[in-house]
Design a protein around this motif. Structure first.
Motif, PDB file in Angstrom:
ATOM      1  N   ALA A 111      39.927  47.823  26.202  1.00  0.00           N
ATOM      2  CA  ALA A 111      39.535  46.988  25.075  1.00  0.00           C
ATOM      3  C   ALA A 111      40.395  45.738  24.908  1.00  0.00           C
ATOM      4  O   ALA A 111      39.874  44.649  24.637  1.00  0.00           O
ATOM      5  CB  ALA A 111      39.562  47.820  23.790  1.00  0.00           C
ATOM      6  N   SER A 112      41.708  45.860  25.087  1.00  0.00           N
ATOM      7  CA  SER A 112      42.585  44.722  24.813  1.00  0.00           C
ATOM      8  C   SER A 112      42.848  43.846  26.025  1.00  0.00           C
ATOM      9  O   SER A 112      43.416  42.754  25.892  1.00  0.00           O
ATOM     10  CB  SER A 112      43.923  45.213  24.231  1.00  0.00           C
ATOM     11  N   THR A 113      42.472  44.305  27.228  1.00  0.00           N
ATOM     12  CA  THR A 113      42.774  43.506  28.420  1.00  0.00           C
ATOM     13  C   THR A 113      41.528  43.038  29.164  1.00  0.00           C
ATOM     14  O   THR A 113      41.648  42.386  30.200  1.00  0.00           O
ATOM     15  CB  THR A 113      43.675  44.300  29.395  1.00  0.00           C
ATOM     16  N   ILE A 114      40.331  43.336  28.652  1.00  0.00           N
ATOM     17  CA  ILE A 114      39.111  42.827  29.279  1.00  0.00           C
ATOM     18  C   ILE A 114      39.105  41.296  29.260  1.00  0.00           C
ATOM     19  O   ILE A 114      38.466  40.654  30.084  1.00  0.00           O
ATOM     20  CB  ILE A 114      37.855  43.407  28.583  1.00  0.00           C
ATOM     21  N   CYS A 115      39.885  40.711  28.342  1.00  0.00           N
ATOM     22  CA  CYS A 115      39.959  39.249  28.260  1.00  0.00           C
ATOM     23  C   CYS A 115      40.621  38.638  29.495  1.00  0.00           C
ATOM     24  O   CYS A 115      40.518  37.425  29.715  1.00  0.00           O
ATOM     25  CB  CYS A 115      40.707  38.824  26.999  1.00  0.00           C
ATOM     26  N   THR A 116      41.297  39.438  30.321  1.00  0.00           N
ATOM     27  CA  THR A 116      41.936  38.920  31.534  1.00  0.00           C
ATOM     28  C   THR A 116      40.983  38.929  32.727  1.00  0.00           C
ATOM     29  O   THR A 116      41.391  38.622  33.846  1.00  0.00           O
ATOM     30  CB  THR A 116      43.186  39.749  31.894  1.00  0.00           C
ATOM     31  N   ARG A 117      39.721  39.270  32.494  1.00  0.00           N
ATOM     32  CA  ARG A 117      38.780  39.465  33.609  1.00  0.00           C
ATOM     33  C   ARG A 117      38.593  38.219  34.458  1.00  0.00           C
ATOM     34  O   ARG A 117      38.354  38.320  35.667  1.00  0.00           O
ATOM     35  CB  ARG A 117      37.429  39.953  33.084  1.00  0.00           C
ATOM     36  N   HIS A 118      38.687  37.040  33.873  1.00  0.00           N
ATOM     37  CA  HIS A 118      38.462  35.833  34.670  1.00  0.00           C
ATOM     38  C   HIS A 118      39.664  35.504  35.543  1.00  0.00           C
ATOM     39  O   HIS A 118      39.510  34.887  36.600  1.00  0.00           O
ATOM     40  CB  HIS A 118      38.097  34.670  33.750  1.00  0.00           C
ATOM     41  N   ARG A 119      40.841  35.922  35.129  1.00  0.00           N
ATOM     42  CA  ARG A 119      42.018  35.773  35.994  1.00  0.00           C
ATOM     43  C   ARG A 119      41.917  36.730  37.181  1.00  0.00           C
ATOM     44  O   ARG A 119      42.201  36.360  38.320  1.00  0.00           O
ATOM     45  CB  ARG A 119      43.292  36.058  35.178  1.00  0.00           C
ATOM     46  N   ILE A 120      41.491  37.949  36.899  1.00  0.00           N
ATOM     47  CA  ILE A 120      41.329  38.952  37.956  1.00  0.00           C
ATOM     48  C   ILE A 120      40.154  38.595  38.854  1.00  0.00           C
ATOM     49  O   ILE A 120      40.196  38.765  40.075  1.00  0.00           O
ATOM     50  CB  ILE A 120      41.115  40.351  37.341  1.00  0.00           C
TER      51      ILE A 120
END
Length: 207
Positions: A111-120
């Motif tokens: 929930a709190s780290t899905i925001c990093t998906r574009h970096r990954i």
């Protein structure tokens, strides 16, 4: 790599975390799934095999994705700033580029780290359900599909129903998982995934 087989590395692939005397083994071990996945991924990356074999595919299971963007940032730092990565064998592709080319990262609900998906890279992220393990989405898999799955063509956010294996779940659960995936309709793109074998006994059972 030549067989196109995906190496699916579960938590513990690099060994389990050292536990101090008296530590709550289950609780601490389960808490450290992310760091253990990071360790395994970094060891495979620095082994040189992914750099040597561009077609090699490695999926990191059970550890979530919260550590992946941080690992990429760290790799960029040691290559571009500190110089600690001078022994990297591939002079044409950076460690982060090889990580994005050869590795996939599996999540359940980060929930709190899905925001990093574009970096990954959304193309490098896979969803998993992990039944019958405690981290699995069961009995709420349908809710997870309805919340996260995107059925449109070329969507980069897909849910796969994944009962662990034919030899670790009941026939009824395997059947019901297939029915759940199919219940969303052919055009909805919900697939079924399972592990057919992990050793010779499993192969014999599956056959």
């Amino acid at each position: 790599a030549e067989t196109q087989t995906v190496l699916n590395l579960h938590v513990g692939s690099a060994g389990f975390a050292k536990m101090p005397p008296g530590a709550p083994m289950l609780e601490l071990g389960a808490t450290l799934f992310g760091p253990m996945a990071l360790t395994s991924c970094a060891e495979w990356l620095w082994s040189g095999f992914p750099a040597r074999y561009p077609e090699l595919k490695i999926a990191m299971s059970e550890g979530g994705i919260g550590w992946a963007a941080m690992l990429m940032d760290r790799l960029d730092d040691i290559m571009g700033r500190s110089g600690y990565g001078h022994g990297w064998p591939d002079k044409q592709h950076s460690p982060t580029e090889v990580l994005k080319r050869n590795f996939w990262f599996c999540m359940i609900e980060d929930a709190s780290t899905i925001c990093t998906r574009h970096r990954i890279g959304v193309e490098n992220i896979l969803f998993e359900s992990d039944y019958p393990h405690g981290d699995g989405t069961w009995p709420d898999t349908q809710r997870v599909i309805e919340r996260w799955h995107r059925p449109e063509r070329y969507a980069m956010q897909r849910i796969v129903v994944a009962p662990c294996s034919p030899f670790s779940v009941s026939r009824e659960l395997m059947r019901d998982s297939a029915l759940l995936a199919r219940s969303f309709g052919a055009g909805h793109g919900v697939s079924l995934h399972t592990h057919l074998a992990e050793n010779d006994n499993d192969i014999a059972y599956t056959r």
